[in-house]
Design a protein around this motif. Sequence first.
Motif, PDB file in Angstrom:
ATOM      1  N   UNK A  66       0.814  -1.216   0.000  1.00 37.60           N
ATOM      2  CA  UNK A  66       0.000   0.000   0.000  1.00 37.60           C
ATOM      3  C   UNK A  66       0.852   1.273   0.000  1.00 37.60           C
ATOM      4  N   UNK A  67       2.183   1.111   0.076  1.00 35.05           N
ATOM      5  CA  UNK A  67       3.125   2.242   0.046  1.00 35.05           C
ATOM      6  C   UNK A  67       4.252   1.945  -0.945  1.00 35.05           C
ATOM      7  N   UNK A  68       3.965   1.791  -2.224  1.00 32.22           N
ATOM      8  CA  UNK A  68       5.012   1.444  -3.187  1.00 32.22           C
ATOM      9  C   UNK A  68       5.990   2.595  -3.422  1.00 32.22           C
ATOM     10  N   UNK A  69       7.186   2.228  -3.864  1.00 29.61           N
ATOM     11  CA  UNK A  69       8.189   3.230  -4.205  1.00 29.61           C
ATOM     12  C   UNK A  69       7.855   3.788  -5.582  1.00 29.61           C
ATOM     13  N   UNK A  70       7.661   5.084  -5.641  1.00 26.11           N
ATOM     14  CA  UNK A  70       7.305   5.703  -6.915  1.00 26.11           C
ATOM     15  C   UNK A  70       8.378   6.637  -7.445  1.00 26.11           C
ATOM     16  N   UNK A  71       9.272   7.087  -6.579  1.00 31.43           N
ATOM     17  CA  UNK A  71      10.374   7.942  -7.031  1.00 31.43           C
ATOM     18  C   UNK A  71      11.664   7.371  -6.468  1.00 31.43           C
ATOM     19  N   UNK A  72      12.724   7.441  -7.291  1.00 29.54           N
ATOM     20  CA  UNK A  72      13.976   6.824  -6.879  1.00 29.54           C
ATOM     21  C   UNK A  72      15.128   7.382  -7.702  1.00 29.54           C
ATOM     22  N   UNK A  73      16.188   7.782  -7.013  1.00 26.79           N
ATOM     23  CA  UNK A  73      17.464   8.092  -7.654  1.00 26.79           C
ATOM     24  C   UNK A  73      18.531   7.364  -6.838  1.00 26.79           C
ATOM     25  N   UNK A  74      19.548   6.843  -7.533  1.00 22.67           N
ATOM     26  CA  UNK A  74      20.542   6.047  -6.827  1.00 22.67           C
ATOM     27  C   UNK A  74      21.913   6.171  -7.483  1.00 22.67           C
ATOM     28  N   UNK A  75      22.907   6.233  -6.614  1.00 20.16           N
ATOM     29  CA  UNK A  75      24.308   6.149  -7.012  1.00 20.16           C
ATOM     30  C   UNK A  75      24.875   5.012  -6.163  1.00 20.16           C
ATOM     31  N   UNK A 133       4.790   6.170  -1.628  1.00 22.42           N
ATOM     32  CA  UNK A 133       3.516   6.895  -1.640  1.00 22.42           C
ATOM     33  C   UNK A 133       2.410   5.997  -1.110  1.00 22.42           C
ATOM     34  N   UNK A 134       1.635   6.562  -0.185  1.00 18.14           N
ATOM     35  CA  UNK A 134       0.555   5.814   0.451  1.00 18.14           C
ATOM     36  C   UNK A 134      -0.743   5.857  -0.334  1.00 18.14           C
ATOM     37  N   UNK A 135      -1.760   5.198   0.196  1.00 17.76           N
ATOM     38  CA  UNK A 135      -3.028   5.067  -0.522  1.00 17.76           C
ATOM     39  C   UNK A 135      -3.865   6.352  -0.559  1.00 17.76           C
ATOM     40  N   UNK A 136      -3.609   7.285   0.330  1.00 17.01           N
ATOM     41  CA  UNK A 136      -4.385   8.527   0.375  1.00 17.01           C
ATOM     42  C   UNK A 136      -3.604   9.665  -0.278  1.00 17.01           C
ATOM     43  N   UNK A 137      -4.306  10.548  -0.915  1.00 22.01           N
ATOM     44  CA  UNK A 137      -3.663  11.691  -1.581  1.00 22.01           C
ATOM     45  C   UNK A 137      -2.775  12.432  -0.586  1.00 22.01           C
ATOM     46  N   UNK A 138      -1.549  12.687  -0.979  1.00 22.07           N
ATOM     47  CA  UNK A 138      -0.623  13.427  -0.130  1.00 22.07           C
ATOM     48  C   UNK A 138       0.191  12.571   0.815  1.00 22.07           C
ATOM     49  N   UNK A 139      -0.153  11.279   0.956  1.00 23.81           N
ATOM     50  CA  UNK A 139       0.634  10.388   1.814  1.00 23.81           C
ATOM     51  C   UNK A 139       1.947  10.063   1.122  1.00 23.81           C
ATOM     52  N   UNK A 140       3.048  10.482   1.716  1.00 21.98           N
ATOM     53  CA  UNK A 140       4.344  10.106   1.168  1.00 21.98           C
ATOM     54  C   UNK A 140       5.380  10.065   2.277  1.00 21.98           C
ATOM     55  N   UNK A 141       6.355   9.201   2.082  1.00 22.68           N
ATOM     56  CA  UNK A 141       7.451   9.050   3.033  1.00 22.68           C
ATOM     57  C   UNK A 141       8.753   9.006   2.234  1.00 22.68           C
ATOM     58  N   UNK A 142       9.597  10.017   2.440  1.00 24.30           N
ATOM     59  CA  UNK A 142      10.867  10.115   1.746  1.00 24.30           C
ATOM     60  C   UNK A 142      11.970   9.512   2.596  1.00 24.30           C
TER      61      UNK A 142
END
Length: 166
Positions: free
Chosen positions: A45-54, A66-75
Amino acid sequence: MNNKTNFKIKERELIATRVFNTPRELIFEAHSSCKQLKNWWGPRSWPMEECTMDFRESGTWHYCLRGPNAGDESWGKVIYKKIVRPERIEYEDYFSDKEGNINSEMPGMQITVEFIDQGDATKLVSRTLFDSSDALQSVVDMGVKEGFAETWDRLEEHLAKLAIKD
């Protein structure tokens, strides 16, 4: 073979262990690129939608779940300390903002992931060390064990799909 994730808590450390029926080179590679991680990192319910990696020592990994509700995000932001291919990855893991600034109000973690060769299988051991037992307890209260187990369930599903393609 039992593929359940096992947890142990020792003072300031959370240890998660699980055996995957996958060669360790493949499971190591699943940890080393955004292309791979986007398929399995985080709870369903919280898939990774943005990612940058070195992916190198002193390199960083910055991502957003990003969570299931609009605006839910954990960086999150990772700083790689040591990479021994295909045996071990050591890194510092922090909560961050969208720009990658570390959130000093949330607990940081020192993580070591070991990929232990067992022939056609790999034992994955993740050791997460916190600054204090209270910091560890705060993430346990947030549901880290359940999220961790679900993430590794997703990893197992992703690895099975990769094996079918080979």
